[in-house]
Design a protein around this motif. Structure first.
Motif, PDB file in Angstrom:
ATOM      1  N   GLY A 290       0.897  -1.212  -0.327  1.00 20.61           N
ATOM      2  CA  GLY A 290      -0.025  -0.418  -0.043  1.00 20.61           C
ATOM      3  C   GLY A 290       1.286   1.098   0.024  1.00 20.61           C
ATOM      4  O   GLY A 290       2.296   1.357  -0.233  1.00 20.61           O
ATOM      5  N   GLU A 291       0.271   2.309   0.987  1.00 19.21           N
ATOM      6  CA  GLU A 291       0.930   3.521   0.422  1.00 19.21           C
ATOM      7  C   GLU A 291       2.304   3.983   1.210  1.00 19.21           C
ATOM      8  O   GLU A 291       3.116   4.514   1.085  1.00 19.21           O
ATOM      9  CB  GLU A 291      -0.618   4.882   0.665  1.00 19.21           C
ATOM     10  CG  GLU A 291      -1.317   4.887   2.329  1.00 19.21           C
ATOM     11  CD  GLU A 291      -2.371   5.155   2.539  1.00 19.21           C
ATOM     12  OE1 GLU A 291      -2.550   5.940   3.501  1.00 19.21           O
ATOM     13  OE2 GLU A 291      -3.229   4.993   1.130  1.00 19.21           O
ATOM     14  N   GLY A 292       1.888   3.111   2.573  1.00 21.86           N
ATOM     15  CA  GLY A 292       2.945   3.048   3.266  1.00 21.86           C
ATOM     16  C   GLY A 292       2.857   4.153   4.767  1.00 21.86           C
ATOM     17  O   GLY A 292       1.571   4.730   4.820  1.00 21.86           O
ATOM     18  N   ILE A 293       3.465   4.535   5.141  1.00 21.48           N
ATOM     19  CA  ILE A 293       3.314   4.896   6.311  1.00 21.48           C
ATOM     20  C   ILE A 293       5.042   6.246   6.555  1.00 21.48           C
ATOM     21  O   ILE A 293       5.825   5.719   6.449  1.00 21.48           O
ATOM     22  CB  ILE A 293       3.253   5.015   7.887  1.00 21.48           C
ATOM     23  CG1 ILE A 293       2.329   3.569   7.536  1.00 21.48           C
ATOM     24  CG2 ILE A 293       3.432   5.531   8.837  1.00 21.48           C
ATOM     25  CD1 ILE A 293       2.552   2.587   9.234  1.00 21.48           C
ATOM     26  N   ALA A 294       4.727   7.722   6.677  1.00 18.28           N
ATOM     27  CA  ALA A 294       5.534   8.514   6.466  1.00 18.28           C
ATOM     28  C   ALA A 294       6.536   7.975   8.154  1.00 18.28           C
ATOM     29  O   ALA A 294       5.919   8.070   8.789  1.00 18.28           O
ATOM     30  CB  ALA A 294       4.963   9.935   6.734  1.00 18.28           C
ATOM     31  N   PRO A 295       7.953   8.608   7.817  1.00 15.05           N
ATOM     32  CA  PRO A 295       8.543   8.338   9.133  1.00 15.05           C
ATOM     33  C   PRO A 295       8.291   9.269   9.853  1.00 15.05           C
ATOM     34  O   PRO A 295       8.461   8.462  11.500  1.00 15.05           O
ATOM     35  CB  PRO A 295       9.797   9.086   7.800  1.00 15.05           C
ATOM     36  CG  PRO A 295       9.834   8.421   6.831  1.00 15.05           C
ATOM     37  CD  PRO A 295       7.978   9.104   6.401  1.00 15.05           C
ATOM     38  N   GLN A 296       7.481  10.564   9.886  1.00 10.94           N
ATOM     39  CA  GLN A 296       7.122  10.978  11.324  1.00 10.94           C
ATOM     40  C   GLN A 296       6.018  10.127  11.532  1.00 10.94           C
ATOM     41  O   GLN A 296       6.112  10.680  13.428  1.00 10.94           O
ATOM     42  CB  GLN A 296       7.134  12.477  10.465  1.00 10.94           C
ATOM     43  CG  GLN A 296       5.403  12.693   9.538  1.00 10.94           C
ATOM     44  CD  GLN A 296       5.812  12.835   8.473  1.00 10.94           C
ATOM     45  OE1 GLN A 296       7.599  11.907   8.091  1.00 10.94           O
ATOM     46  NE2 GLN A 296       5.221  13.536   7.600  1.00 10.94           N
ATOM     47  N   ASP A 297       5.088   9.899  11.549  1.00  5.75           N
ATOM     48  CA  ASP A 297       4.187   9.013  11.501  1.00  5.75           C
ATOM     49  C   ASP A 297       4.309   7.567  12.273  1.00  5.75           C
ATOM     50  O   ASP A 297       3.391   7.030  12.717  1.00  5.75           O
ATOM     51  CB  ASP A 297       2.623   9.418  10.369  1.00  5.75           C
ATOM     52  CG  ASP A 297       2.547  10.477  10.338  1.00  5.75           C
ATOM     53  OD1 ASP A 297       2.861  11.516  10.626  1.00  5.75           O
ATOM     54  OD2 ASP A 297       2.302  10.989   9.146  1.00  5.75           O
ATOM     55  N   LEU A 298       5.126   6.690  12.126  1.00  3.00           N
ATOM     56  CA  LEU A 298       5.588   5.903  12.555  1.00  3.00           C
ATOM     57  C   LEU A 298       5.497   5.521  13.254  1.00  3.00           C
ATOM     58  O   LEU A 298       5.451   4.571  13.666  1.00  3.00           O
ATOM     59  CB  LEU A 298       7.115   5.148  11.334  1.00  3.00           C
ATOM     60  CG  LEU A 298       6.784   3.920  11.597  1.00  3.00           C
ATOM     61  CD1 LEU A 298       6.061   3.000  10.663  1.00  3.00           C
ATOM     62  CD2 LEU A 298       8.133   3.357  10.544  1.00  3.00           C
ATOM     63  N   PRO A 299       6.627   6.183  14.224  1.00  3.32           N
ATOM     64  CA  PRO A 299       6.528   6.401  16.326  1.00  3.32           C
ATOM     65  C   PRO A 299       5.064   6.550  16.754  1.00  3.32           C
ATOM     66  O   PRO A 299       4.881   6.086  17.931  1.00  3.32           O
ATOM     67  CB  PRO A 299       7.601   7.552  16.670  1.00  3.32           C
ATOM     68  CG  PRO A 299       8.199   7.764  15.501  1.00  3.32           C
ATOM     69  CD  PRO A 299       7.443   7.140  13.906  1.00  3.32           C
ATOM     70  N   GLY A 349       5.049   0.536   0.931  1.00  8.86           N
ATOM     71  CA  GLY A 349       3.920  -0.685   1.376  1.00  8.86           C
ATOM     72  C   GLY A 349       4.538  -0.979   3.281  1.00  8.86           C
ATOM     73  O   GLY A 349       5.733   0.367   3.691  1.00  8.86           O
ATOM     74  N   THR A 350       3.653  -1.687   3.491  1.00  6.96           N
ATOM     75  CA  THR A 350       3.927  -1.878   5.152  1.00  6.96           C
ATOM     76  C   THR A 350       3.704  -2.914   6.086  1.00  6.96           C
ATOM     77  O   THR A 350       2.868  -4.263   5.131  1.00  6.96           O
ATOM     78  CB  THR A 350       2.755  -0.511   6.028  1.00  6.96           C
ATOM     79  OG1 THR A 350       3.258   0.910   5.435  1.00  6.96           O
ATOM     80  CG2 THR A 350       2.826  -1.218   7.921  1.00  6.96           C
ATOM     81  N   THR A 351       4.384  -3.596   6.798  1.00 12.38           N
ATOM     82  CA  THR A 351       4.737  -4.820   7.449  1.00 12.38           C
ATOM     83  C   THR A 351       4.051  -4.718   8.813  1.00 12.38           C
ATOM     84  O   THR A 351       5.343  -3.803   9.285  1.00 12.38           O
ATOM     85  CB  THR A 351       6.159  -5.227   7.189  1.00 12.38           C
ATOM     86  OG1 THR A 351       5.793  -5.821   5.842  1.00 12.38           O
ATOM     87  CG2 THR A 351       5.998  -7.221   8.000  1.00 12.38           C
ATOM     88  N   PHE A 352       3.559  -5.689   9.227  1.00 12.53           N
ATOM     89  CA  PHE A 352       3.385  -5.102  10.500  1.00 12.53           C
ATOM     90  C   PHE A 352       3.556  -6.824  11.248  1.00 12.53           C
ATOM     91  O   PHE A 352       2.912  -7.873  10.808  1.00 12.53           O
ATOM     92  CB  PHE A 352       1.463  -4.998  11.166  1.00 12.53           C
ATOM     93  CG  PHE A 352       1.049  -3.872  11.074  1.00 12.53           C
ATOM     94  CD1 PHE A 352       1.819  -2.498  12.172  1.00 12.53           C
ATOM     95  CD2 PHE A 352       0.985  -3.397  10.053  1.00 12.53           C
ATOM     96  CE1 PHE A 352       1.174  -1.663  12.840  1.00 12.53           C
ATOM     97  CE2 PHE A 352       0.685  -2.071   9.733  1.00 12.53           C
ATOM     98  CZ  PHE A 352       0.796  -0.495  11.179  1.00 12.53           C
ATOM     99  N   GLY A 353       4.868  -7.307  12.513  1.00 14.33           N
ATOM    100  CA  GLY A 353       5.000  -8.074  12.897  1.00 14.33           C
ATOM    101  C   GLY A 353       4.761  -8.405  14.343  1.00 14.33           C
ATOM    102  O   GLY A 353       4.584  -7.763  14.776  1.00 14.33           O
ATOM    103  N   VAL A 354       4.022  -9.591  14.772  1.00 15.65           N
ATOM    104  CA  VAL A 354       3.230  -9.922  15.412  1.00 15.65           C
ATOM    105  C   VAL A 354       3.922 -11.054  15.452  1.00 15.65           C
ATOM    106  O   VAL A 354       4.540 -12.353  15.472  1.00 15.65           O
ATOM    107  CB  VAL A 354       1.611 -10.136  15.617  1.00 15.65           C
ATOM    108  CG1 VAL A 354       1.610 -10.858  17.135  1.00 15.65           C
ATOM    109  CG2 VAL A 354       1.072  -9.194  15.350  1.00 15.65           C
ATOM    110  N   GLU A 355       5.221 -11.429  17.253  1.00 17.31           N
ATOM    111  CA  GLU A 355       5.425 -12.365  18.158  1.00 17.31           C
ATOM    112  C   GLU A 355       4.558 -13.038  19.216  1.00 17.31           C
ATOM    113  O   GLU A 355       4.139 -11.550  20.052  1.00 17.31           O
ATOM    114  CB  GLU A 355       7.094 -11.970  17.923  1.00 17.31           C
ATOM    115  CG  GLU A 355       7.547 -11.821  17.087  1.00 17.31           C
ATOM    116  CD  GLU A 355       9.543 -11.440  17.628  1.00 17.31           C
ATOM    117  OE1 GLU A 355       9.220 -11.130  18.791  1.00 17.31           O
ATOM    118  OE2 GLU A 355       9.935 -11.872  16.944  1.00 17.31           O
TER     119      GLU A 355
END
Length: 373
Positions: A290-299, A349-355
């Protein structure tokens, strides 16, 4: 004053100890010196000589000791007063700044004071002030977001109600729209309640050994039709079959939220869900194009009610659009002893990782699973 008195008490104790030890040890060394003089010069009137020398030595030693003690105390008083004043000045700065912060001035900061203990205190204070300022900013944003979310359905309901009273609408025409706005309010209150419960740690979580791949398959199956309707691909790649110690209902809730977000923010390509693990944990990665997340929004993606596009209104039919889904997901995963992370590149794009913690060791490795249509 307490700091100054503590300095003086230590110095007075040291001076007293020095005097007592000097008074006790000086005669021993002095008598040895007298015996050496008697033997060296052959003096006969030894008692009289010893008396005169002892009196002279005692008087001279006492006078020198008194002058030295007075001078030492005077110098110590001046140095202690200076050091106490410097420390007190720093403490007063901290006290003044803390009073300002307590009054709501969260931008207050202290100047750096070096690398000593006071410098560490100053650094800790500034970090605390930064955290409080950030919390206050988030609180204001939260109030503004909730007010905006409430204002939208209330405005619609007021317009529909006024139209009914003025005879512009009939109840058959306005009824469905009123129900839709009421449901929007219900979803918002449920979101608020859910995120509050999640942050308070009161959402029930009952972990047990479960097959992670089975949960992921079931969650992906729910999204086959929405992805196909949007012309996107949804693929599942199980690299290892693992059993994790987790609440299956809560894991499914998290996966549904992640897949919903991926579907909403992906316009071309698709989403791939990976299931993997190692000797310590099982892992699920939800990767979109997808569109991805801006670096300033990522945190801030896991903060409640946070949305990168502040001007985007929520769709009335979305069930997870108020900005609490990821917040709740993080708390649920952490309650099960796991962790959730995000990696993103804007435009790629974006990747969410769940452990999640393993219930047992690896069962099957390298299992090939067909991708979903």
């Amino acid at each position: 004053m307490k700091l100054l008195l503590s300095y003086l008490a230590v110095i007075a104790l040291s001076a007293t100890t020095m005097i007592v030890i000097a008074e006790w040890t000086a005669p021993l060394f002095y008598h040895t010196h007298i015996e050496q003089m008697v033997q060296m010069f052959g003096i006969r009137n030894i008692p009289e000589m010893r008396r005169q020398l002892s009196e002279g030595f005692t008087g001279a030693f006492g006078s020198a000791l008194a002058v030295a003690s007075f001078t030492t105390l005077l110098v110590a008083l001046v140095v202690s007063a200076f050091v106490s004043r410097q420390i007190l000045r720093s403490v007063k700065r901290v006290s003044h700044a803390s009073t300002r912060i307590a009054a709501g001035h969260y931008a207050e900061r202290l100047p750096e004071m070096g690398r000593d203990e006071l410098g560490e205190l100053t650094g800790s204070f500034n970090r605390m002030a930064e955290a409080l300022e950030a919390t206050e900013v988030r609180r204001r944003e939260l109030i503004g977001t909730v007010a905006h979310e409430l204002r939208t359905p209330l405005t619609g309901m007021r317009g529909l109600t006024e139209g009914l009273l003025d005879g512009v609408f009939r109840i058959e025409e306005a009824g469905p729209d009123l129900i839709r706005e009421i449901r929007r309010l219900e979803r918002l209150t449920q979101d608020l309640s859910l995120v509050t419960q999640a942050e308070a740690g009161v959402i029930p979580v009952v972990p047990r050994p479960v097959h992670l791949a089975e949960l992921v398959r079931a969650a992906c199956a729910q999204f086959e039709r929405p992805f196909a309707h949007k012309g996107l691909s949804l693929a599942l790649d199980v690299r290892r079959e693992v059993r994790v110690f987790a609440d299956p209902d809560r894991v499914t809730q998290v996966l549904v939220n992640l897949l919903s977000n991926a579907l909403r923010h992906t316009s071309t390509g698709g989403v791939t869900v990976y299931v993997d693990g190692n000797g310590r944990c099982g892992r699920v990665d939800v990767q979109d194009t997808g569109e991805g997340i801006a670096p300033q929004d990522l945190p801030h993606v896991f903060e409640r009610f946070y949305r990168s596009d502040k001007s985007r209104a929520r769709d009335a039919e979305e069930s997870v659009g108020a900005g609490v889904g990821l917040t709740v997901s993080r708390h649920l995963i952490e309650a099960m002893g796991g962790s959730i992370r995000v990696m993103s590149a804007e435009g790629k794009g974006t990747t969410f990782g769940v452990e999640l913690p393993l219930a047992v060791g690896m069962e099957r490795e390298g299992t090939a699973v067909p991708t979903l249509p």
